[in-house]
Design a protein around this motif. Structure first.
Motif, mmCIF file in Angstrom:
data_model
loop_
_atom_site.group_PDB
_atom_site.id
_atom_site.type_symbol
_atom_site.label_atom_id
_atom_site.label_comp_id
_atom_site.label_asym_id
_atom_site.label_seq_id
_atom_site.Cartn_x
_atom_site.Cartn_y
_atom_site.Cartn_z
ATOM 1 N N ALA A 94 -42.871 28.014 32.400
ATOM 2 C CA ALA A 94 -41.596 27.511 31.889
ATOM 3 C C ALA A 94 -41.637 25.998 31.680
ATOM 4 N N ALA A 95 -42.235 25.277 32.631
ATOM 5 C CA ALA A 95 -42.311 23.821 32.520
ATOM 6 C C ALA A 95 -43.187 23.394 31.347
ATOM 7 N N ALA A 96 -44.295 24.116 31.129
ATOM 8 C CA ALA A 96 -45.165 23.798 29.992
ATOM 9 C C ALA A 96 -44.435 24.041 28.673
ATOM 10 N N HIS A 97 -43.727 25.150 28.569
ATOM 11 C CA HIS A 97 -43.001 25.459 27.340
ATOM 12 C C HIS A 97 -41.928 24.420 27.049
ATOM 13 N N GLU A 98 -41.278 23.929 28.100
ATOM 14 C CA GLU A 98 -40.242 22.914 27.900
ATOM 15 C C GLU A 98 -40.815 21.629 27.314
ATOM 16 N N GLY A 158 -43.391 21.672 25.250
ATOM 17 C CA GLY A 158 -44.048 22.003 23.985
ATOM 18 C C GLY A 158 -45.491 22.414 24.100
ATOM 19 N N TYR A 159 -45.909 22.903 25.283
ATOM 20 C CA TYR A 159 -47.282 23.328 25.503
ATOM 21 C C TYR A 159 -47.329 24.816 25.860
ATOM 22 N N ALA A 160 -48.414 25.460 25.458
ATOM 23 C CA ALA A 160 -48.709 26.802 25.954
ATOM 24 C C ALA A 160 -49.445 26.665 27.284
ATOM 25 N N LEU A 161 -49.475 27.750 28.057
ATOM 26 C CA LEU A 161 -50.191 27.739 29.338
ATOM 27 C C LEU A 161 -51.085 28.961 29.423
ATOM 28 N N ILE A 162 -52.370 28.738 29.688
ATOM 29 C CA ILE A 162 -53.328 29.811 29.903
ATOM 30 C C ILE A 162 -53.572 29.951 31.403
ATOM 31 N N THR A 163 -53.357 31.146 31.942
ATOM 32 C CA THR A 163 -53.664 31.412 33.342
ATOM 33 C C THR A 163 -55.055 32.019 33.415
ATOM 34 N N LEU A 164 -55.953 31.333 34.084
ATOM 35 C CA LEU A 164 -57.361 31.715 34.074
ATOM 36 C C LEU A 164 -57.722 32.561 35.296
ATOM 37 N N PRO A 165 -58.652 33.492 35.146
ATOM 38 C CA PRO A 165 -59.093 34.300 36.293
ATOM 39 C C PRO A 165 -59.652 33.424 37.405
ATOM 40 N N ALA A 166 -59.619 33.938 38.626
ATOM 41 C CA ALA A 166 -60.072 33.155 39.765
ATOM 42 C C ALA A 166 -61.541 32.766 39.640
ATOM 43 N N ALA A 167 -62.362 33.651 39.117
ATOM 44 C CA ALA A 167 -63.793 33.356 38.976
ATOM 45 C C ALA A 167 -64.280 33.894 37.640
ATOM 46 N N PRO A 168 -63.925 33.231 36.543
ATOM 47 C CA PRO A 168 -64.351 33.720 35.233
ATOM 48 C C PRO A 168 -65.837 33.506 35.016
ATOM 49 N N ASP A 169 -66.330 34.089 33.951
ATOM 50 C CA ASP A 169 -67.713 33.880 33.573
ATOM 51 C C ASP A 169 -67.991 32.384 33.468
ATOM 52 N N GLU A 170 -69.182 31.962 33.871
ATOM 53 C CA GLU A 170 -69.503 30.536 33.877
ATOM 54 C C GLU A 170 -69.357 29.883 32.511
ATOM 55 N N ALA A 171 -69.425 30.670 31.452
ATOM 56 C CA ALA A 171 -69.308 30.103 30.109
ATOM 57 C C ALA A 171 -67.873 29.710 29.787
ATOM 58 N N PRO A 183 -42.958 26.828 45.700
ATOM 59 C CA PRO A 183 -43.922 26.767 44.598
ATOM 60 C C PRO A 183 -43.290 26.507 43.239
ATOM 61 N N ARG A 184 -42.050 26.946 43.036
ATOM 62 C CA ARG A 184 -41.417 26.701 41.730
ATOM 63 C C ARG A 184 -41.248 25.207 41.484
ATOM 64 N N HIS A 185 -40.785 24.505 42.496
ATOM 65 C CA HIS A 185 -40.626 23.056 42.369
ATOM 66 C C HIS A 185 -41.985 22.368 42.262
ATOM 67 N N THR A 186 -42.909 22.788 43.117
ATOM 68 C CA THR A 186 -44.235 22.166 43.127
ATOM 69 C C THR A 186 -44.942 22.340 41.788
ATOM 70 N N ALA A 187 -44.925 23.568 41.243
ATOM 71 C CA ALA A 187 -45.627 23.832 39.986
ATOM 72 C C ALA A 187 -44.984 23.090 38.825
ATOM 73 N N ALA A 188 -43.648 23.067 38.768
ATOM 74 C CA ALA A 188 -42.968 22.355 37.684
ATOM 75 C C ALA A 188 -43.276 20.860 37.752
ATOM 76 N N THR A 189 -43.295 20.305 38.966
ATOM 77 C CA THR A 189 -43.635 18.892 39.136
ATOM 78 C C THR A 189 -45.064 18.616 38.701
ATOM 79 N N ALA A 190 -45.976 19.537 39.042
ATOM 80 C CA ALA A 190 -47.383 19.362 38.682
ATOM 81 C C ALA A 190 -47.593 19.427 37.173
ATOM 82 N N ILE A 191 -46.903 20.335 36.502
ATOM 83 C CA ILE A 191 -47.041 20.432 35.049
ATOM 84 C C ILE A 191 -46.505 19.169 34.371
ATOM 85 N N ALA A 192 -45.383 18.644 34.853
ATOM 86 C CA ALA A 192 -44.849 17.400 34.291
ATOM 87 C C ALA A 192 -45.869 16.270 34.439
ATOM 88 N N ALA A 193 -46.532 16.208 35.600
ATOM 89 C CA ALA A 193 -47.558 15.190 35.818
ATOM 90 C C ALA A 193 -48.755 15.405 34.903
#
Length: 326
Positions: A85-89, A91-104, A284-294
């Motif tokens: 939500a904070a990223a969209h506000e 003007g950014y999209a947000l990709i949530t990445l797997p915990a251990a994706p392929d090294e590439a 976490p809602r406050h923490t994550a929104a603050t982190a995205i703003a930063a």
């Protein structure tokens, strides 16, 4: 059409190729107006490979390269929702990445910056992202500071002491800390604060490991049935409460009469459990929104990195950790 090169952008912007590289990668010492002008020229010419997209990444790297599903954990689920939500506000999209994706994936994923949650010491993912010159914001304090990075965190030592003092005020004398296997700042900070508190109180620390595949809490059976069993437990991860409740019921241990319980969790079901469980919320809602703003500020204003931020945690006291006054 021929591929646009960095030299083409340099000629059009009337600067050197090194200046173009610094502008596009947010490195070097450039005036904000110069950096913005060069990025505009590069984008207009279609030099897209070096122009950061309006997409941010979110990664949970608690266990390094070990794969695990963090999205079902209430803390991370709330953080993902708030970060999106904070990223969209902004003007950014947000990709949530797997915990251990392929090294590439890490060297090539197209993002302008990354929010890294629960980064362990010497995080291999953070090393890869730093090598790419990406701005990073950490939920949890990383190790040594790097350029174009900042963090958002709770005051875990203060929160740990608040919980331990609450339990002793309720009559607990043998308080155990139930902690996970992670090496991120959160776990290390809580363990350190617990050890310091025990030393001040003149008591022996009792640390209970959080086993990976033990949903029924069988690893607690021997501990809760022993003659010198703890009379209070503070669990610092979401699964702790349910495992303690299950093991206590199986062994005939009454909560709160025989055992006081506090758990760090964002699970709303604990408020209506039997008995209702006292919880620490890391908000976490406050923490994550603050982190995205930063993070957006780091992407858009690299010459003015935001300061680290401490977000207060919240202790909600319920029946599981209170005893009637005698």
């Amino acid at each position: 059409m021929p591929r646009v090169t960095i030299a083409d952008v340099a000629r059009a912007a009337e600067v050197s190729t090194a200046t173009v590289s610094n502008a596009l990668n947010c490195t070097g010492r450039l005036a904000a107006s110069t950096r913005a002008r060069i990025r505009t020229v590069a984008a207009a010419m279609g030099y897209g490979d070096a122009v950061a997209p309006r997409t941010l990444g979110l990664a949970v790297t608690t266990y390094g390269t070990r794969p695990w599903n963090y999205a079902h954990v209430p803390y991370f689920a709330q953080a993902i929702s708030a970060a999106t939500a904070a990223a969209h506000e902004r003007g950014y999209a947000l990709i949530t990445l797997p915990a251990a994706p392929d090294e590439a994936v890490w060297p090539s994923v197209a993002v302008a910056g990354v929010l890294v949650l629960d980064s362990p010491a010497d995080d291999p993912v953070a090393r890869t992202l730093r090598a790419r010159g990406l701005p990073l914001v950490f939920d949890g304090r990383p190790g040594p500071a790097h350029p174009r990075e900042t963090w958002v965190d709770n005051d875990h030592p203060a929160t740990t002491r608040e919980v331990l003092d609450h339990l002793t005020a309720q009559g607990a004398r043998r308080v155990a800390l139930m902690a996970g296997p992670g090496d991120e700042h959160y776990t290390r900070s809580c363990l350190s604060a617990y050890g310091a508190w025990c030393a001040e109180q003149g008591v022996t620390p009792r640390t209970i490991p959080l086993a990976d595949d033990d949903d029924q809490g069988h690893a607690l059976d021997a501990l809760l049935s022993g003659a010198d069993r703890p009379d209070a437990i503070y669990g610092i991860y979401d699964p702790c409460a349910r495992r303690v409740l299950t093991a206590a019921a199986r062994g005939g241990v009454r909560i709160p009469d025989d055992l006081l319980l506090v758990c760090a969790s964002e699970d709303p079901a604990l408020a209506v459990a039997d008995p209702p469980v006292s919880t620490v919320s890391l908000v976490p809602r406050h923490t994550a929104a603050t982190a995205i703003a930063a993070l957006v500020d780091l992407v858009e204003r690299p010459d003015r990195p935001p300061a680290p931020t401490v977000v207060p945690a919240r202790l909600d006291i319920r029946a599981s950790s209170t005893r009637p006054a005698v």
